[in-house]
Design an enzyme around this catalytic site. Structure first.
Site, PDB file in Angstrom:
ATOM      1  N   LYS A   1       2.872 -14.879   2.379  1.00 15.30           N
ATOM      2  CA  LYS A   1       3.061 -15.876   1.176  1.00 15.30           C
ATOM      3  C   LYS A   1       4.987 -15.988   0.992  1.00 15.30           C
ATOM      4  O   LYS A   1       5.851 -15.489  -0.091  1.00 15.30           O
ATOM      5  CB  LYS A   1       2.687 -15.659  -0.685  1.00 15.30           C
ATOM      6  CG  LYS A   1       1.535 -15.666  -0.473  1.00 15.30           C
ATOM      7  CD  LYS A   1       1.053 -16.985  -1.295  1.00 15.30           C
ATOM      8  CE  LYS A   1       1.656 -17.459  -2.512  1.00 15.30           C
ATOM      9  NZ  LYS A   1       1.187 -18.746  -2.700  1.00 15.30           N
TER      10      LYS A   1
ATOM     11  N   ASP B   1     -11.871  -9.501   4.122  1.00 10.46           N
ATOM     12  CA  ASP B   1     -13.522  -9.246   3.770  1.00 10.46           C
ATOM     13  C   ASP B   1     -13.873 -11.249   4.034  1.00 10.46           C
ATOM     14  O   ASP B   1     -15.198 -10.947   3.953  1.00 10.46           O
ATOM     15  CB  ASP B   1     -13.435  -8.951   2.149  1.00 10.46           C
ATOM     16  CG  ASP B   1     -13.511  -7.265   1.753  1.00 10.46           C
ATOM     17  OD1 ASP B   1     -13.027  -6.758   2.879  1.00 10.46           O
ATOM     18  OD2 ASP B   1     -13.762  -6.738   0.990  1.00 10.46           O
TER      19      ASP B   1
ATOM     20  N   ASP C   1      -3.325 -18.049   0.770  1.00 12.64           N
ATOM     21  CA  ASP C   1      -3.971 -18.390  -0.359  1.00 12.64           C
ATOM     22  C   ASP C   1      -4.999 -19.471   0.530  1.00 12.64           C
ATOM     23  O   ASP C   1      -6.022 -19.757   0.112  1.00 12.64           O
ATOM     24  CB  ASP C   1      -3.328 -18.909  -1.949  1.00 12.64           C
ATOM     25  CG  ASP C   1      -2.192 -20.040  -1.390  1.00 12.64           C
ATOM     26  OD1 ASP C   1      -2.133 -19.762  -0.154  1.00 12.64           O
ATOM     27  OD2 ASP C   1      -1.436 -20.396  -2.655  1.00 12.64           O
TER      28      ASP C   1
ATOM     29  N   ASP D   1      -6.248  -7.079   4.013  1.00 10.12           N
ATOM     30  CA  ASP D   1      -7.401  -6.637   3.395  1.00 10.12           C
ATOM     31  C   ASP D   1      -8.281  -7.689   3.049  1.00 10.12           C
ATOM     32  O   ASP D   1      -9.444  -7.812   3.267  1.00 10.12           O
ATOM     33  CB  ASP D   1      -6.517  -5.457   2.611  1.00 10.12           C
ATOM     34  CG  ASP D   1      -8.071  -5.105   1.589  1.00 10.12           C
ATOM     35  OD1 ASP D   1      -9.070  -4.202   2.291  1.00 10.12           O
ATOM     36  OD2 ASP D   1      -8.025  -4.958   0.649  1.00 10.12           O
TER      37      ASP D   1
ATOM     38  N   TYR E   1       0.782  -1.175  -0.169  1.00  7.09           N
ATOM     39  CA  TYR E   1       0.465   0.163  -0.128  1.00  7.09           C
ATOM     40  C   TYR E   1       0.560   0.939   0.021  1.00  7.09           C
ATOM     41  O   TYR E   1       0.963   2.110  -0.400  1.00  7.09           O
ATOM     42  CB  TYR E   1      -0.866   0.406   1.234  1.00  7.09           C
ATOM     43  CG  TYR E   1      -2.082  -0.269   0.604  1.00  7.09           C
ATOM     44  CD1 TYR E   1      -1.896  -2.282   0.850  1.00  7.09           C
ATOM     45  CD2 TYR E   1      -3.641   0.026   1.565  1.00  7.09           C
ATOM     46  CE1 TYR E   1      -3.492  -2.167   0.392  1.00  7.09           C
ATOM     47  CE2 TYR E   1      -4.498  -0.926   1.213  1.00  7.09           C
ATOM     48  CZ  TYR E   1      -4.308  -1.889   0.702  1.00  7.09           C
ATOM     49  OH  TYR E   1      -6.152  -2.685   0.580  1.00  7.09           O
TER      50      TYR E   1
END
Ligand code: IPM
Ligand code: MG
Length: 365
Positions: free
Chosen positions: A194, A254, A226, A250, A143
């Site tokens: 990751k 969700d 993942d 983020d 970001y």
């Protein structure tokens, strides 16, 4: 003696003003009924600020945000500002607040209320009793990493660049937040990155492991991001605290939010160093498609106020009152459109607000 607090309210865009109006009534209720003396300041953020000042956060509003005990924010963004440059877009206002107030720790609880187990897109037994805390790093990573931008390669090609970057100290401070949080909960932390493809992920894994040495009573495991997304929808109750970077946080938050029935239910806290600034906001966005209709769910914003009471104002009793009031209203069968279920009563934003205030009144007797 009344306790004195200062709060900056930034409703923002879309449904922001509607849901914030209900949270504001809860602030007034606390003032009248619990002797909590809030000084409330108001300001603009996001597209609402852009329309007035030509930028998504004015210097004055930022300075005010730094001075108050806590900021309560609605939501930012909408199609109206799609064409605006990145540094002036509504979202930039939010990112500036996070960065300038050094709010590096984003707490995003995903709790499934008993009354809503059937509103989840997952089977009830998978989500009933769900209580996860996502600890998302909020001021670093892709970001904010440099270099960034879109460059013209001059041969009809363009190149878009963003940089994922983390330092030891950034990882350590967010890991401490996660381990401290787990110590007050079920004592388990899952760290997600990751590391199989990204050096920054490998560093994350190694440094979180080092911090874990200070917390022998906490169980740490590592999960690729993942796989973590997959496990969240396969068997969400396996998680206690998930600590992860800005971008994966983020997305994973969700996913976790939807397990609980609706994004419209979930509050969040963005915290910095102890005693520093703090900002509270619903996890959901500005929902421009339903803005102005009076049907949005104000619960996430009201629960964000409860988080502010707990984490900034040290008013755990009042935080619990609000959470119990929400629980009671849901158990009584009232639903906004986003959490509507067969046989329940569909109510507007303001009727949901009224009902929460009435529940507060009866709990406070
Ligand atoms: C969130 C939002 C923000 C983010 C946007 C609005 C900038 O999606 O708080 O989750 O990406 O952090
Ligand atoms: Mg998001």
């Amino acid at each position: 003696m009344a306790k004195e607090f200062s709060l900056l309210i930034l409703p923002g865009d879309g449904i922001g003003p509607e849901i914030m109006a209900e949270a504001r009534r809860v602030v007034d209720w606390l003032r009248t009924n619990r002797d909590l003396n809030f000084t409330v300041h108001d300001g603009l953020v996001g597209g609402a600020a852009y329309d007035v000042y030509g930028k998504p956060l004015s210097h004055e509003t930022l300075e005010l945000a730094k001075q108050v005990d806590a900021v309560l924010l609605g939501a930012v963004g909408g199609p109206k500002w799609d064409g605006v440059d990145y540094d002036k877009r509504p979202e930039a206002g939010l990112l500036i607040l996070r960065k300038e107030l050094e709010l590096f720790a984003n707490l995003r609880p995903a709790i499934c209320f008993d009354a809503l187990v059937d509103a989840s897109s997952l089977k009830a037994d998978l989500v009933s009793g769900l209580d996860i805390m996502i600890v998302r790093e909020l001021t670093g990573g892709v970001y904010f990493g440099e270099p960034r931008g879109i460059e013209d390669l001059g041969n009809g090609q363009r190149r878009g660049v963003n940089t994922q970057v983390y330092t030891t100290s950034e990882i350590h401070r967010i890991a401490h937040v996660a381990f401290d949080m787990a110590a007050k909960r079920d004592g388990r932390v899952t760290s997600s990155e990751k590391a199989n493809v990204m050096e920054s992920g490998l560093l994350w894994r190694e440094e979180v492991t080092r911090v874990a040495e200070d917390y022998p009573e906490i169980a740490l495991d590592h999960m690729l991001a993942d796989s973590c997304a997959m496990q969240l929808v396969r068997a969400p109750k396996q998680f206690d605290v998930i600590v992860t970077d800005n971008l994966f946080g983020d997305m994973l938050s969700d996913v976790a939010a939807m397990l609980t029935g609706s994004l419209g239910m979930l509050p969040s806290a963005a915290l910095g160093v102890k005693g520093g600034s703090a900002m509270y906001e619903p996890v959901h966005g500005s929902a421009p498609d339903i803005a102005g209709e009076g049907i949005a769910n104000p619960i996430a914003t009201i629960l964000s106020l409860a988080m502010a009471l707990r984490y900034t104002f040290d008013c755990g009793v009042e935080a619990q009152l609000i959470e119990d009031a929400v629980q009671g209203v849901l158990a009584g069968g009232l639903r906004t459109a986003d959490i509507m279920q067969p046989g329940k009563a569909k109510v507007s934003t303001s009727v949901m607000g009224d009902s929460i205030l009435r529940a507060l009144d009866s709990l406070n007797k």
